[in-house]
Design a protein around this motif. Sequence first.
Motif, PDB file in Angstrom:
ATOM      1  N   TYR A 333       0.847  -1.196   0.000  1.00  0.00           N
ATOM      2  CA  TYR A 333       0.000   0.000   0.000  1.00  0.00           C
ATOM      3  C   TYR A 333       0.881   1.244   0.000  1.00  0.00           C
ATOM      4  O   TYR A 333       1.817   1.361   0.790  1.00  0.00           O
ATOM      5  CB  TYR A 333      -0.900  -0.002   1.234  1.00  0.00           C
ATOM      6  CG  TYR A 333      -1.641   1.294   1.473  1.00  0.00           C
ATOM      7  CD1 TYR A 333      -2.759   1.618   0.710  1.00  0.00           C
ATOM      8  CD2 TYR A 333      -1.218   2.185   2.457  1.00  0.00           C
ATOM      9  CE1 TYR A 333      -3.451   2.799   0.931  1.00  0.00           C
ATOM     10  CE2 TYR A 333      -1.902   3.366   2.682  1.00  0.00           C
ATOM     11  CZ  TYR A 333      -3.014   3.682   1.914  1.00  0.00           C
ATOM     12  OH  TYR A 333      -3.692   4.854   2.121  1.00  0.00           O
ATOM     13  N   ARG A 334       0.573   2.164  -0.885  1.00  0.00           N
ATOM     14  CA  ARG A 334       1.300   3.421  -0.955  1.00  0.00           C
ATOM     15  C   ARG A 334       0.295   4.513  -1.329  1.00  0.00           C
ATOM     16  O   ARG A 334      -0.380   4.424  -2.356  1.00  0.00           O
ATOM     17  CB  ARG A 334       2.407   3.360  -2.001  1.00  0.00           C
ATOM     18  CG  ARG A 334       3.245   4.634  -2.111  1.00  0.00           C
ATOM     19  CD  ARG A 334       4.175   4.567  -3.311  1.00  0.00           C
ATOM     20  NE  ARG A 334       5.158   3.514  -3.153  1.00  0.00           N
ATOM     21  CZ  ARG A 334       6.358   3.689  -2.600  1.00  0.00           C
ATOM     22  NH1 ARG A 334       6.707   4.879  -2.150  1.00  0.00           N
ATOM     23  NH2 ARG A 334       7.197   2.678  -2.499  1.00  0.00           N
ATOM     24  N   HIS A 335       0.180   5.511  -0.483  1.00  0.00           N
ATOM     25  CA  HIS A 335      -0.767   6.587  -0.762  1.00  0.00           C
ATOM     26  C   HIS A 335      -0.280   7.867  -0.104  1.00  0.00           C
ATOM     27  O   HIS A 335       0.023   7.895   1.088  1.00  0.00           O
ATOM     28  CB  HIS A 335      -2.164   6.244  -0.244  1.00  0.00           C
ATOM     29  CG  HIS A 335      -3.142   7.381  -0.375  1.00  0.00           C
ATOM     30  ND1 HIS A 335      -3.646   7.791  -1.583  1.00  0.00           N
ATOM     31  CD2 HIS A 335      -3.685   8.212   0.548  1.00  0.00           C
ATOM     32  CE1 HIS A 335      -4.452   8.817  -1.393  1.00  0.00           C
ATOM     33  NE2 HIS A 335      -4.507   9.083  -0.107  1.00  0.00           N
ATOM     34  N   LYS A 336      -0.216   8.924  -0.865  1.00  0.00           N
ATOM     35  CA  LYS A 336       0.200  10.209  -0.333  1.00  0.00           C
ATOM     36  C   LYS A 336      -0.963  10.871   0.394  1.00  0.00           C
ATOM     37  O   LYS A 336      -2.094  10.892  -0.109  1.00  0.00           O
ATOM     38  CB  LYS A 336       0.689  11.119  -1.470  1.00  0.00           C
ATOM     39  CG  LYS A 336       1.256  12.458  -1.001  1.00  0.00           C
ATOM     40  CD  LYS A 336       1.831  13.243  -2.157  1.00  0.00           C
ATOM     41  CE  LYS A 336       2.312  14.615  -1.713  1.00  0.00           C
ATOM     42  NZ  LYS A 336       3.370  14.532  -0.700  1.00  0.00           N
ATOM     43  N   ASP A 337      -0.691  11.396   1.570  1.00  0.00           N
ATOM     44  CA  ASP A 337      -1.716  12.061   2.364  1.00  0.00           C
ATOM     45  C   ASP A 337      -2.246  13.277   1.604  1.00  0.00           C
ATOM     46  O   ASP A 337      -1.477  14.111   1.130  1.00  0.00           O
ATOM     47  CB  ASP A 337      -1.127  12.499   3.714  1.00  0.00           C
ATOM     48  CG  ASP A 337      -2.214  12.781   4.737  1.00  0.00           C
ATOM     49  OD1 ASP A 337      -3.179  13.481   4.386  1.00  0.00           O
ATOM     50  OD2 ASP A 337      -2.088  12.308   5.884  1.00  0.00           O
ATOM     51  N   LEU A 338      -3.571  13.376   1.509  1.00  0.00           N
ATOM     52  CA  LEU A 338      -4.184  14.475   0.763  1.00  0.00           C
ATOM     53  C   LEU A 338      -4.279  15.756   1.570  1.00  0.00           C
ATOM     54  O   LEU A 338      -4.585  16.815   1.016  1.00  0.00           O
ATOM     55  CB  LEU A 338      -5.586  14.064   0.304  1.00  0.00           C
ATOM     56  CG  LEU A 338      -5.666  12.864  -0.649  1.00  0.00           C
ATOM     57  CD1 LEU A 338      -7.114  12.574  -0.995  1.00  0.00           C
ATOM     58  CD2 LEU A 338      -4.856  13.121  -1.896  1.00  0.00           C
ATOM     59  N   GLY A 339      -4.032  15.690   2.876  1.00  0.00           N
ATOM     60  CA  GLY A 339      -4.130  16.882   3.699  1.00  0.00           C
ATOM     61  C   GLY A 339      -5.261  16.788   4.699  1.00  0.00           C
ATOM     62  O   GLY A 339      -5.841  15.719   4.914  1.00  0.00           O
ATOM     63  N   LEU A 340      -5.624  17.916   5.297  1.00  0.00           N
ATOM     64  CA  LEU A 340      -6.603  17.937   6.375  1.00  0.00           C
ATOM     65  C   LEU A 340      -7.588  19.066   6.152  1.00  0.00           C
ATOM     66  O   LEU A 340      -7.218  20.165   5.723  1.00  0.00           O
ATOM     67  CB  LEU A 340      -5.892  18.133   7.716  1.00  0.00           C
ATOM     68  CG  LEU A 340      -6.723  18.070   8.991  1.00  0.00           C
ATOM     69  CD1 LEU A 340      -7.244  16.658   9.205  1.00  0.00           C
ATOM     70  CD2 LEU A 340      -5.892  18.495  10.191  1.00  0.00           C
ATOM     71  N   VAL A 341      -8.865  18.793   6.419  1.00  0.00           N
ATOM     72  CA  VAL A 341      -9.901  19.827   6.349  1.00  0.00           C
ATOM     73  C   VAL A 341     -10.627  19.855   7.685  1.00  0.00           C
ATOM     74  O   VAL A 341     -10.903  18.818   8.275  1.00  0.00           O
ATOM     75  CB  VAL A 341     -10.895  19.571   5.190  1.00  0.00           C
ATOM     76  CG1 VAL A 341     -10.186  19.670   3.851  1.00  0.00           C
ATOM     77  CG2 VAL A 341     -11.573  18.211   5.319  1.00  0.00           C
ATOM     78  N   VAL A 342     -10.948  21.057   8.154  1.00  0.00           N
ATOM     79  CA  VAL A 342     -11.634  21.216   9.436  1.00  0.00           C
ATOM     80  C   VAL A 342     -12.800  22.174   9.254  1.00  0.00           C
ATOM     81  O   VAL A 342     -12.616  23.366   8.986  1.00  0.00           O
ATOM     82  CB  VAL A 342     -10.671  21.758  10.523  1.00  0.00           C
ATOM     83  CG1 VAL A 342     -11.402  21.874  11.857  1.00  0.00           C
ATOM     84  CG2 VAL A 342      -9.463  20.852  10.659  1.00  0.00           C
ATOM     85  N   ASP A 343     -14.008  21.653   9.365  1.00  0.00           N
ATOM     86  CA  ASP A 343     -15.238  22.429   9.217  1.00  0.00           C
ATOM     87  C   ASP A 343     -15.633  22.965  10.588  1.00  0.00           C
ATOM     88  O   ASP A 343     -15.965  22.202  11.495  1.00  0.00           O
ATOM     89  CB  ASP A 343     -16.332  21.522   8.640  1.00  0.00           C
ATOM     90  CG  ASP A 343     -17.600  22.280   8.300  1.00  0.00           C
ATOM     91  OD1 ASP A 343     -17.799  23.390   8.822  1.00  0.00           O
ATOM     92  OD2 ASP A 343     -18.410  21.754   7.514  1.00  0.00           O
ATOM     93  N   LEU A 344     -15.607  24.296  10.733  1.00  0.00           N
ATOM     94  CA  LEU A 344     -15.922  24.919  12.014  1.00  0.00           C
ATOM     95  C   LEU A 344     -17.347  25.464  12.062  1.00  0.00           C
ATOM     96  O   LEU A 344     -17.713  26.169  12.988  1.00  0.00           O
ATOM     97  CB  LEU A 344     -14.921  26.043  12.303  1.00  0.00           C
ATOM     98  CG  LEU A 344     -13.456  25.589  12.399  1.00  0.00           C
ATOM     99  CD1 LEU A 344     -12.523  26.787  12.517  1.00  0.00           C
ATOM    100  CD2 LEU A 344     -13.256  24.639  13.570  1.00  0.00           C
ATOM    101  N   GLY A 345     -18.148  25.127  11.055  1.00  0.00           N
ATOM    102  CA  GLY A 345     -19.540  25.536  11.049  1.00  0.00           C
ATOM    103  C   GLY A 345     -19.741  26.887  10.391  1.00  0.00           C
ATOM    104  O   GLY A 345     -18.843  27.740  10.369  1.00  0.00           O
ATOM    105  N   GLY A 346     -20.936  27.096   9.831  1.00  0.00           N
ATOM    106  CA  GLY A 346     -21.211  28.351   9.128  1.00  0.00           C
ATOM    107  C   GLY A 346     -20.311  28.467   7.908  1.00  0.00           C
ATOM    108  O   GLY A 346     -20.194  27.537   7.111  1.00  0.00           O
TER     109      GLY A 346
END
Length: 431
Positions: A333-346
């Motif tokens: 298995y090899r997969h590059k991390d796509l990053g991070l998203v954080v939904d803070l509402g609104g």
Amino acid sequence: MERTRILIVGGGFEEAEIALVTPASYQLYLPLLPQVAAGVLTPQSVAPPLRRLLHRTSIIPGMVIGVDIRDRRCVVRLISGETETYAYDHLVLTPGSVTRSFDIPGLDQQARGMKTLAEAAYVRDHVIAQLDLAAACTNEQEKAERLQFVVVGGGYAGTETVACLQRLTNAAAKRYPRLDPDLIKWHLLDIAPKLMPELGARLGRRAQQILRERGTDVSLGVSVAKAEERRITLTDNRVLPSRTLIWTAGVAASPLIGTLDAETMKGRLVVNADFTVPGRPGLYALGDAAAVPDLTKVGGAVCPPTAQHASRQGKHMARNLVATLRGAPMTPYRHKDLGLVVDLGGTDAVARPFGYEFSGLPAQIIARGYHLMALPTFTAKARTVTNWNLNALTGDDFLRTGFLSRRPATLQDMEATDAYLTQERARELTA
């Protein structure tokens, strides 16, 4: 010829074939649980039913509580409470993770988690109940206790949980004329010196700024020293009058892994890059419960326990199993991390896809777009979009379903962390 028996343990993000053992009949999309707790999304939006997804799979409603590796048999406790054993030729372990707890006085009884659909529903009911009870009481001390909420864990889960639930209580306060909105206080604690360090310094500061502008007290370098029913003592000796402690301070691999008599790394089962368990023929593991080598990095790094990696590992494991049955080689298995998203509402969010940093509305579009792509069915996507739009237009009705009981549900109750057998006991039951 007798067909090969493949048994899959866990129904999180991993695709399954042949037989799947899971206590829940849905595939839970964990990243959106805080929005379920806040009432933005319905449970059906984040939990597509497995029977809609898996058409040629036998679903066994229960949980594996023990594995006899030597004789290749599993002990399964069905949701009815009965115990049965199942033989396997190939066993794929994807039992996921549980809330990581510590030896803090009172934590096991007072803390609530955010790892399961039931916990999200419970937390929502609990928070709304505190508003109801505070509005009805005349004792000022009790009112202060019920209107202070403490969330521990400054990672993705904790930050989104406090952001979503504070929006819930701030909006709900308008429906309670007897409550002073200024009495409603949210606290976010983390022993680390920075909020969400994986986002980078700038976005971490931006997320912290958004929370503080909404009135959240963010305390870093601080954790809980003692948890009691009506107050929480912090490691800096502050005492917060509070009846709500939400614990999101990291995850630990399912306790099932600790019963296997196999090598682990920080509680996760050590596996090769193709998900095989060294020295255990026919046994595989992936997802949060496995220390899968991250081949995109150096220095012995392993893939983080995220939904992003679990879903991709599940698809790769399916291909590897097919290759094994056909006598072809398995691939790593090899997969590059796509990053991070954080939904803070609104319209508030922060995102770091592919190393690029965004905040505000652009980050919100990226975050919600990513979640929609990750949801496995069109029905789940449609429900989620509808819920988002309906909540934006009409708000919440702050309905309390009566999920609370006289005896508060503990982390152990919700996540069944005490259900597992030792290797010796598993062998006795499968003999």
